[in-house]
Design a protein around this motif. Structure first.
Motif, PDB file in Angstrom:
ATOM      1  N   ARG A  25       0.833  -1.207   0.000  1.00 55.80           N
ATOM      2  CA  ARG A  25       0.000   0.000   0.000  1.00 55.80           C
ATOM      3  C   ARG A  25       0.867   1.257   0.000  1.00 55.80           C
ATOM      4  N   HIS A  26       1.988   1.185   0.673  1.00 56.46           N
ATOM      5  CA  HIS A  26       2.914   2.321   0.667  1.00 56.46           C
ATOM      6  C   HIS A  26       3.481   2.521  -0.746  1.00 56.46           C
ATOM      7  N   MET A  27       3.877   1.422  -1.415  1.00 58.24           N
ATOM      8  CA  MET A  27       4.480   1.523  -2.746  1.00 58.24           C
ATOM      9  C   MET A  27       3.480   2.026  -3.781  1.00 58.24           C
ATOM     10  N   TYR A  28       2.237   1.525  -3.702  1.00 53.54           N
ATOM     11  CA  TYR A  28       1.245   1.886  -4.707  1.00 53.54           C
ATOM     12  C   TYR A  28       0.392   3.081  -4.300  1.00 53.54           C
ATOM     13  N   GLY A  29       0.732   3.685  -3.168  1.00 55.30           N
ATOM     14  CA  GLY A  29       0.106   4.945  -2.777  1.00 55.30           C
ATOM     15  C   GLY A  29       0.871   6.132  -3.318  1.00 55.30           C
ATOM     16  N   LYS A  30       1.877   5.852  -4.127  1.00 53.25           N
ATOM     17  CA  LYS A  30       2.689   6.893  -4.767  1.00 53.25           C
ATOM     18  C   LYS A  30       2.241   7.094  -6.209  1.00 53.25           C
ATOM     19  N   PRO A  31       2.672   8.188  -6.868  1.00 58.01           N
ATOM     20  CA  PRO A  31       2.348   8.380  -8.290  1.00 58.01           C
ATOM     21  C   PRO A  31       2.824   7.198  -9.129  1.00 58.01           C
ATOM     22  N   ILE A  32       2.139   6.928 -10.233  1.00 63.13           N
ATOM     23  CA  ILE A  32       2.429   5.765 -11.073  1.00 63.13           C
ATOM     24  C   ILE A  32       3.899   5.696 -11.461  1.00 63.13           C
ATOM     25  N   GLY A  43      13.541  -8.278 -20.217  1.00 60.68           N
ATOM     26  CA  GLY A  43      14.284  -7.206 -19.576  1.00 60.68           C
ATOM     27  C   GLY A  43      14.062  -5.832 -20.180  1.00 60.68           C
ATOM     28  N   GLN A  44      13.144  -5.736 -21.151  1.00 56.18           N
ATOM     29  CA  GLN A  44      12.877  -4.455 -21.790  1.00 56.18           C
ATOM     30  C   GLN A  44      11.885  -3.643 -20.957  1.00 56.18           C
ATOM     31  N   PRO A  45      12.031  -2.309 -20.963  1.00 56.58           N
ATOM     32  CA  PRO A  45      11.087  -1.473 -20.209  1.00 56.58           C
ATOM     33  C   PRO A  45       9.670  -1.663 -20.738  1.00 56.58           C
ATOM     34  N   ALA A  46       8.708  -1.635 -19.844  1.00 52.55           N
ATOM     35  CA  ALA A  46       7.301  -1.755 -20.236  1.00 52.55           C
ATOM     36  C   ALA A  46       6.645  -0.382 -20.204  1.00 52.55           C
ATOM     37  N   ILE A  47       5.687  -0.177 -21.088  1.00 54.38           N
ATOM     38  CA  ILE A  47       4.922   1.071 -21.073  1.00 54.38           C
ATOM     39  C   ILE A  47       4.067   1.086 -19.813  1.00 54.38           C
ATOM     40  N   ALA A  48       4.093   2.174 -19.072  1.00 49.52           N
ATOM     41  CA  ALA A  48       3.386   2.270 -17.793  1.00 49.52           C
ATOM     42  C   ALA A  48       1.879   2.108 -17.966  1.00 49.52           C
ATOM     43  N   LEU A  49       1.233   1.544 -16.955  1.00 48.58           N
ATOM     44  CA  LEU A  49      -0.220   1.435 -16.949  1.00 48.58           C
ATOM     45  C   LEU A  49      -0.828   2.834 -16.923  1.00 48.58           C
ATOM     46  N   ALA A  50      -1.958   2.997 -17.586  1.00 42.86           N
ATOM     47  CA  ALA A  50      -2.610   4.303 -17.680  1.00 42.86           C
ATOM     48  C   ALA A  50      -4.064   4.110 -18.066  1.00 42.86           C
ATOM     49  N   PRO A  51      -4.912   5.123 -17.833  1.00 38.80           N
ATOM     50  CA  PRO A  51      -6.309   5.029 -18.283  1.00 38.80           C
ATOM     51  C   PRO A  51      -6.371   4.993 -19.808  1.00 38.80           C
ATOM     52  N   PHE A 204      -9.711   2.879 -10.773  1.00 42.03           N
ATOM     53  CA  PHE A 204      -8.474   2.918  -9.976  1.00 42.03           C
ATOM     54  C   PHE A 204      -7.331   3.596 -10.728  1.00 42.03           C
ATOM     55  N   ILE A 205      -7.078   3.187 -11.972  1.00 46.31           N
ATOM     56  CA  ILE A 205      -5.916   3.689 -12.706  1.00 46.31           C
ATOM     57  C   ILE A 205      -6.109   5.153 -13.097  1.00 46.31           C
ATOM     58  N   THR A 206      -7.365   5.572 -13.285  1.00 46.05           N
ATOM     59  CA  THR A 206      -7.644   6.985 -13.556  1.00 46.05           C
ATOM     60  C   THR A 206      -7.361   7.825 -12.325  1.00 46.05           C
ATOM     61  N   LEU A 207      -7.813   7.334 -11.168  1.00 42.83           N
ATOM     62  CA  LEU A 207      -7.599   8.051  -9.910  1.00 42.83           C
ATOM     63  C   LEU A 207      -6.122   8.048  -9.520  1.00 42.83           C
ATOM     64  N   ALA A 208      -5.406   6.984  -9.887  1.00 43.14           N
ATOM     65  CA  ALA A 208      -3.988   6.865  -9.520  1.00 43.14           C
ATOM     66  C   ALA A 208      -3.133   7.948 -10.155  1.00 43.14           C
ATOM     67  N   GLU A 209      -3.625   8.570 -11.224  1.00 45.23           N
ATOM     68  CA  GLU A 209      -2.868   9.647 -11.873  1.00 45.23           C
ATOM     69  C   GLU A 209      -2.804  10.896 -11.018  1.00 45.23           C
ATOM     70  N   THR A 210      -3.844  11.135 -10.233  1.00 40.67           N
ATOM     71  CA  THR A 210      -3.912  12.381  -9.456  1.00 40.67           C
ATOM     72  C   THR A 210      -3.986  12.168  -7.952  1.00 40.67           C
ATOM     73  N   LEU A 211      -4.653  11.096  -7.536  1.00 37.40           N
ATOM     74  CA  LEU A 211      -4.807  10.828  -6.095  1.00 37.40           C
ATOM     75  C   LEU A 211      -4.392   9.386  -5.792  1.00 37.40           C
ATOM     76  N   PRO A 212      -3.097   9.072  -5.934  1.00 36.69           N
ATOM     77  CA  PRO A 212      -2.641   7.682  -5.804  1.00 36.69           C
ATOM     78  C   PRO A 212      -2.944   7.046  -4.454  1.00 36.69           C
ATOM     79  N   GLU A 213      -2.865   7.817  -3.380  1.00 33.27           N
ATOM     80  CA  GLU A 213      -3.115   7.230  -2.057  1.00 33.27           C
ATOM     81  C   GLU A 213      -4.577   6.812  -1.928  1.00 33.27           C
ATOM     82  N   LYS A 214      -5.479   7.635  -2.461  1.00 32.60           N
ATOM     83  CA  LYS A 214      -6.903   7.283  -2.439  1.00 32.60           C
ATOM     84  C   LYS A 214      -7.161   6.109  -3.373  1.00 32.60           C
ATOM     85  N   ALA A 215      -6.457   6.073  -4.499  1.00 33.76           N
ATOM     86  CA  ALA A 215      -6.654   5.002  -5.475  1.00 33.76           C
ATOM     87  C   ALA A 215      -6.306   3.642  -4.889  1.00 33.76           C
TER      88      ALA A 215
END
Length: 356
Positions: A25-32, A43-51, A204-215
């Motif tokens: 919860r601490h890790m995912y309460g931060k911005p994406i 081992g290649q970078p992945a495109i970040a999750l997003a709405p 969840f992923i929409t809210l995580a963009e602006t309010l990650p702790e609430k998400a």
């Protein structure tokens, strides 16, 4: 003495579980962008999750309404029995819930109907990628002999002779003589308005963009663990990344049935390249709990057997009999490898998939 130790062990396990959940919860309460780095098989970078959002301006209301009418009109099939909506149900994210699509004269195809959403995010269309744009894709089911079986020239003749469509096209596109590009554009105008699944994950992923702790507080402990596994140990983002949860690539996952009764050569049927035998486009996982059965041939009807198959390292058929020395026998991608997920982790991953 042993009986006294058991409660201590249980308490220790509960304490560890609480610590692990609090840590997640601490890790995912931060911005994406501050989430743990996604782990991938190559081992290649992945495109970040997003709405999932439209990339381009939508069409006019007249064009959208026209496209929706055409999408639902069986006039575009040879015997007036099926429409686009016959295989794309709005209540199932515009998929049909069947193992394989059914067209005119009750003909059954060999591939599963994909859902429709996120049109702007796809780089190709169909399981084999044979259409390079949404407008190119829009007309192919109409003329496909086992889907709607109507030559485009005949479809245009019907539309131009219709008592209603010429005026509708004039209102939408400024001209009454209906052409194939206009027909394709109208269908796509409607399809581009189809929203992503209204799911817990999308909220969840929409809210995580602006309010990650609430998400993060929206997710249960198991769902949050599933999200973390999806991004790390399970290596799902090797292929299921970004807003679309697809890499837009083609892979051999081993379910081609090469040399057998229900063989499907996949992408090679379009490219005519033997290197593409057995390759299929990575599907989106959005709304996946409501778009089964899954895989290009509708093989799986439940999440757990599907995840357990990947957990064991995927399906790797061997060339036997007459195919034993076939140099073109497709080899399952090395991106699928044993994951060593525990039963608890498989359960958490299933719970996460259920909210997508």
């Amino acid at each position: 003495m042993a009986l006294r130790v058991i409660p201590l062990i249980i308490c220790a396990l509960l304490a560890f579980s609480t610590f692990a959940n609090d840590n997640l919860r601490h890790m995912y309460g931060k911005p994406i962008k501050s989430w743990p780095t996604a782990e991938t098989a190559d081992g290649q970078p992945a495109i970040a999750l997003a709405p999932l959002k439209p990339k381009a301006p939508l069409a006019t209301s007249q064009q959208i309404a026209l496209g929706e009418r055409l999408f639902n009109d069986p006039l575009l099939s040879r015997d007036n029995s099926v429409s686009c909506a016959s295989c794309h149900f709005s209540e199932r994210h515009f998929q049909d819930g069947r193992r394989s699509a059914t067209g005119v004269r009750k003909q059954v195809g060999k591939r599963n109907t994909p859902p429709i959403f996120g049109i702007d995010h796809w780089e190709s269309f169909f399981w084999d990628g044979r259409a390079q744009s949404a407008t190119e894709q829009a007309l192919k089911p109409i003329e496909n002999p086992i889907e709607m079986d109507l030559p485009i020239a005949d479809a245009l003749k019907r539309l131009n002779e219709s008592p209603i469509y010429p005026s509708l096209f004039k209102n939408a596109y400024g001209r009454e003589d209906i052409t194939s590009p206009m027909l394709a554009m109208a269908l796509v105008a409607f399809e581009r308005t189809i929203p992503p699944p209204k799911s817990k994950y999308q909220h969840f992923i929409t809210l995580a963009e602006t309010l990650p702790e609430k998400a993060q507080s929206m997710l249960s402990d198991s769902e949050l663990q599933g999200l973390h596994l999806f991004r790390t140990k399970a290596q799902c983002m090797t292929c299921h990344e970004g807003a679309l949860l697809s890499d837009n690539e083609f892979h051999v996952t081993g379910f081609h049935l090469y040399g057998r009764r229900f063989e499907d050569l996949g992408r090679s049927e379009f490219t005519q390249d033997v290197k593409d035998i057995g390759k299929f486009r990575t599907p989106s996982l959005l709304g996946v709990s409501n778009t089964g059965p899954w895989m290009h041939n509708g093989l799986f009807t439940q999440f757990r057997p599907m995840i357990e198959q990947y957990n064991a390292g995927g399906f790797r058929p061997k060339a036997r009999g007459s195919k034993a020395s076939d140099p073109f026998f497709p080899v399952t991608t090395p991106l699928i490898e044993p994951l060593n997920l525990t039963e608890e982790e498989v359960t958490a991953l299933v719970e996460f998939l259920n909210i997508l």
